[in-house]
Design a protein around this motif. Structure first.
Motif, PDB file in Angstrom:
ATOM      1  N   ARG A 328       0.695  -1.065  -0.211  1.00 28.20           N
ATOM      2  CA  ARG A 328       0.161  -0.104  -0.124  1.00 28.20           C
ATOM      3  C   ARG A 328       0.766   1.244   0.015  1.00 28.20           C
ATOM      4  O   ARG A 328       0.249   1.988  -0.644  1.00 28.20           O
ATOM      5  CB  ARG A 328      -0.790  -0.508   0.749  1.00 28.20           C
ATOM      6  CG  ARG A 328      -2.023  -1.271   0.718  1.00 28.20           C
ATOM      7  CD  ARG A 328      -2.585  -1.422   2.386  1.00 28.20           C
ATOM      8  NE  ARG A 328      -3.509  -2.221   2.227  1.00 28.20           N
ATOM      9  CZ  ARG A 328      -3.965  -3.235   2.945  1.00 28.20           C
ATOM     10  NH1 ARG A 328      -4.337  -2.597   4.751  1.00 28.20           N
ATOM     11  NH2 ARG A 328      -5.326  -4.127   2.884  1.00 28.20           N
ATOM     12  N   GLY A 329       1.984   1.236   0.802  1.00 22.35           N
ATOM     13  CA  GLY A 329       2.216   2.541   1.043  1.00 22.35           C
ATOM     14  C   GLY A 329       3.147   2.383  -0.781  1.00 22.35           C
ATOM     15  O   GLY A 329       3.001   3.995  -1.025  1.00 22.35           O
ATOM     16  N   THR A 330       3.901   1.294  -1.414  1.00 22.07           N
ATOM     17  CA  THR A 330       4.054   1.768  -2.825  1.00 22.07           C
ATOM     18  C   THR A 330       3.475   2.398  -3.395  1.00 22.07           C
ATOM     19  O   THR A 330       4.015   3.685  -3.994  1.00 22.07           O
ATOM     20  CB  THR A 330       5.158   0.850  -2.846  1.00 22.07           C
ATOM     21  OG1 THR A 330       5.909   0.249  -2.213  1.00 22.07           O
ATOM     22  CG2 THR A 330       5.262   0.737  -4.443  1.00 22.07           C
ATOM     23  N   LYS A 335       1.051   6.971  -6.775  1.00 21.47           N
ATOM     24  CA  LYS A 335       0.059   7.994  -6.866  1.00 21.47           C
ATOM     25  C   LYS A 335       0.228   9.243  -6.711  1.00 21.47           C
ATOM     26  O   LYS A 335       0.110  10.459  -7.742  1.00 21.47           O
ATOM     27  CB  LYS A 335      -1.094   7.072  -6.295  1.00 21.47           C
ATOM     28  CG  LYS A 335      -2.409   5.826  -6.650  1.00 21.47           C
ATOM     29  CD  LYS A 335      -3.473   6.057  -5.625  1.00 21.47           C
ATOM     30  CE  LYS A 335      -4.260   4.850  -6.402  1.00 21.47           C
ATOM     31  NZ  LYS A 335      -5.111   3.666  -5.763  1.00 21.47           N
ATOM     32  N   ALA A 336       1.071   9.541  -5.946  1.00 19.43           N
ATOM     33  CA  ALA A 336       1.651  10.734  -5.606  1.00 19.43           C
ATOM     34  C   ALA A 336       2.877  11.459  -6.808  1.00 19.43           C
ATOM     35  O   ALA A 336       2.450  12.605  -7.090  1.00 19.43           O
ATOM     36  CB  ALA A 336       2.422  11.184  -3.744  1.00 19.43           C
ATOM     37  N   LEU A 337       3.531  10.298  -6.922  1.00 24.96           N
ATOM     38  CA  LEU A 337       4.305  11.025  -8.528  1.00 24.96           C
ATOM     39  C   LEU A 337       2.931  10.890  -9.726  1.00 24.96           C
ATOM     40  O   LEU A 337       4.189  11.882 -10.623  1.00 24.96           O
ATOM     41  CB  LEU A 337       5.288   9.913  -8.301  1.00 24.96           C
ATOM     42  CG  LEU A 337       6.269   9.767  -9.595  1.00 24.96           C
ATOM     43  CD1 LEU A 337       7.307  11.217  -9.154  1.00 24.96           C
ATOM     44  CD2 LEU A 337       7.802   8.698  -9.243  1.00 24.96           C
ATOM     45  N   ASP A 356       2.133   0.098 -12.772  1.00 29.71           N
ATOM     46  CA  ASP A 356       0.695   0.186 -13.374  1.00 29.71           C
ATOM     47  C   ASP A 356      -0.734  -0.685 -12.711  1.00 29.71           C
ATOM     48  O   ASP A 356      -1.799  -0.215 -12.740  1.00 29.71           O
ATOM     49  CB  ASP A 356       1.011  -1.317 -14.177  1.00 29.71           C
ATOM     50  CG  ASP A 356       1.402  -1.390 -15.275  1.00 29.71           C
ATOM     51  OD1 ASP A 356       1.881  -0.087 -15.987  1.00 29.71           O
ATOM     52  OD2 ASP A 356       2.885  -2.609 -15.876  1.00 29.71           O
ATOM     53  N   ASP A 357       0.039  -1.277 -11.399  1.00 28.19           N
ATOM     54  CA  ASP A 357      -1.264  -1.440 -10.627  1.00 28.19           C
ATOM     55  C   ASP A 357      -1.945  -0.519  -9.504  1.00 28.19           C
ATOM     56  O   ASP A 357      -2.944  -0.145  -9.810  1.00 28.19           O
ATOM     57  CB  ASP A 357      -0.528  -2.335  -9.244  1.00 28.19           C
ATOM     58  CG  ASP A 357      -0.853  -3.721  -9.854  1.00 28.19           C
ATOM     59  OD1 ASP A 357      -0.220  -3.977 -10.807  1.00 28.19           O
ATOM     60  OD2 ASP A 357      -0.011  -4.443  -9.074  1.00 28.19           O
ATOM     61  N   SER A 358      -1.297   0.909  -9.683  1.00 28.92           N
ATOM     62  CA  SER A 358      -1.569   2.146  -9.342  1.00 28.92           C
ATOM     63  C   SER A 358      -2.713   2.749 -10.770  1.00 28.92           C
ATOM     64  O   SER A 358      -3.195   4.043 -10.295  1.00 28.92           O
ATOM     65  CB  SER A 358      -0.316   2.940  -8.783  1.00 28.92           C
ATOM     66  OG  SER A 358       0.198   2.109  -7.381  1.00 28.92           O
ATOM     67  N   GLY A 359      -2.932   2.290 -11.080  1.00 28.50           N
ATOM     68  CA  GLY A 359      -3.045   3.418 -12.587  1.00 28.50           C
ATOM     69  C   GLY A 359      -2.466   4.065 -13.562  1.00 28.50           C
ATOM     70  O   GLY A 359      -3.404   5.484 -14.116  1.00 28.50           O
ATOM     71  N   VAL A 360      -1.336   5.063 -12.742  1.00 28.28           N
ATOM     72  CA  VAL A 360      -0.279   5.938 -12.641  1.00 28.28           C
ATOM     73  C   VAL A 360       0.678   5.565 -13.841  1.00 28.28           C
ATOM     74  O   VAL A 360       1.146   6.598 -14.304  1.00 28.28           O
ATOM     75  CB  VAL A 360       0.243   6.583 -11.978  1.00 28.28           C
ATOM     76  CG1 VAL A 360      -0.721   6.908 -10.656  1.00 28.28           C
ATOM     77  CG2 VAL A 360       1.504   6.143 -10.839  1.00 28.28           C
TER      78      VAL A 360
END
Length: 397
Positions: A328-330, A335-337, A356-360
């Motif tokens: 979750r932290g990663t 997402k912030a990046l 990829d998993d974060s959708g960004v």
């Protein structure tokens, strides 16, 4: 980027040995993630359009110089063929009769693939005889395999001394972007380093510390720094023989202003799915628990640096990414990046998957295809596969 590329030489009608890094995951006989294949398409298509006869060389897995049918390149060739819209035949060997027949049958614009080059025992020991056999198939070598450029192998370094050798587009882009981050970044320059062991990142950490405006450390290797600061780390992974080294880094003048360790961490009894977790301060880790991720205060601090950054470079996950609850932290940092206006460069591997998993992924400026090669480049090391390429000023079209 001083190295010559395929734009600097005449490849029309030439036999081109194209070294790529298609070491991709295979699932049930099919390619599970084709990012590395897709990113080599500009080079492959350029060679086809210019009438080159392209002979693709790649490795997959670690067969140790033995034939392993489960590590055949056939699924990779199948996927490449789907992406190109053409058939990509595969030789049954690397430098044997099947490979020779395949090369001899190529016409201008054709693409074919040799079998897994690591089926040959001479590949990883840079055997001159294997390099010579590979060179006999071609007129030119194009290296587009940045991910293997840190290894002096027969197909990356050895063959490049026997034929004119230039960079493909992906290799050139890696060198341009990573070189720019080190040489002339837009500031502030923020770096984030994660991973399990400080020993694998020590060179990168010390090299970047002299160049960046802030450097965040996460992952289990942060625990070695916690120990160096006199804190207990419970059952967390700590490299005991590197604690003094971490202490020496912290003692470097100015290091405390640039080096940012986690404020809080997520801890658990076991590094497994379903394990209960809690968030604690970095200096209050219980004796019976281990660090498995960075905490929300740390994520917020990293995100704040991203908002003000001109350039961000990030290598390595900040928690035990293989366990979903500890990723979750990663993912939050990813997402912030993605929301930052900074020029962003992300290392590959697990971190590429996290993006990829974060959708960004589409919001990241550059996702490197290298693992160890990226680390060694950022460390300031000379990469054998790059050093062997011709310089642009020495190559005439």
């Amino acid at each position: 980027m001083t190295k010559a590329t395929i734009d600097d030489i005449d490849i029309s009608g030439k036999r081109v040995l194209l070294r790529v890094d298609f070491n991709v995951p295979l699932r049930h006989g099919r390619v599970g993630d084709d990012r590395r294949i897709s990113e080599a398409l500009p080079t492959v298509n350029a060679l086809r359009e210019r009438g080159a006869r392209t002979i693709i060389v790649t490795h997959i897995g670690r067969p140790g110089g033995r034939v392993d049918a489960s590590l055949s390149v056939q699924p990779i060739a199948d996927r490449l063929g789907e992406l190109l819209g053409v058939d990509v035949p595969v030789a049954r060997d690397v430098v044997g009769p099947s490979a020779q027949a395949l090369v001899d049958a190529l016409a201008d614009g054709d693409v074919a693939m040799l079998e897994n080059v690591r089926f040959e025992a001479g590949e990883e020991r840079n055997d001159p005889a294997l390099a010579q056999r590979l060179a006999s198939f071609a007129d030119v070598v194009v290296n587009d395999a940045f991910g293997t450029a840190h290894r002096a192998h027969a197909s990356t370094e050895g063959v490049a001394h026997l034929l004119p050798a230039v960079a493909g587009y992906l290799m050139a882009r890696e060198l341009e972007v990573l070189g720019g981050v080190l040489g002339d970044p837009r500031r502030p320059l923020v770096a984030v380093l994660g991973g399990a062991k400080i020993s694998t990142k020590l060179g990168v950490l010390t090299n970047l510390l002299n160049r960046v405006d802030s450097l965040h450390v996460g992952g289990a290797m942060a625990c070695t720094f916690f120990r160096a600061k006199g804190a207990a780390t419970g059952r967390s992974l700590v490299e005991e023989d590197k604690v003094q080294m971490a202490r020496d880094i912290l003692d470097v003048p100015g290091a405390t202003a640039q080096l940012r360790l986690p404020f809080d961490v997520v801890v658990a009894a076991e590094a497994t799915d379903g394990a209960g977790t809690e968030v604690v301060s970095w200096d209050a880790i219980p004796d019976d628990l281990m660090v498995v991720d960075v905490g929300p205060q740390t994520v917020a601090a990293i995100a704040a640096d991203f908002r003000d950054a001109g350039t961000v470079i990030w290598n390595g996950p900040l928690g035990i990414y293989e366990v979903d609850a500890f990723a979750r932290g990663t993912r939050a940092v990813a997402k912030a990046l993605g929301e930052s206006d900074a020029f962003s460069v992300v290392g590959g591997g697990d971190l590429g998957a996290a993006v990829d998993d974060s959708g960004v992924a589409d919001s990241i400026d550059f996702i490197s295809t290298g693992g160890g090669a990226t680390l060694e480049f950022l460390e300031g090391c000379t990469l054998p596969g790059v050093a062997a390429l011709r310089d642009r000023e020495t190559v005439a079209k």
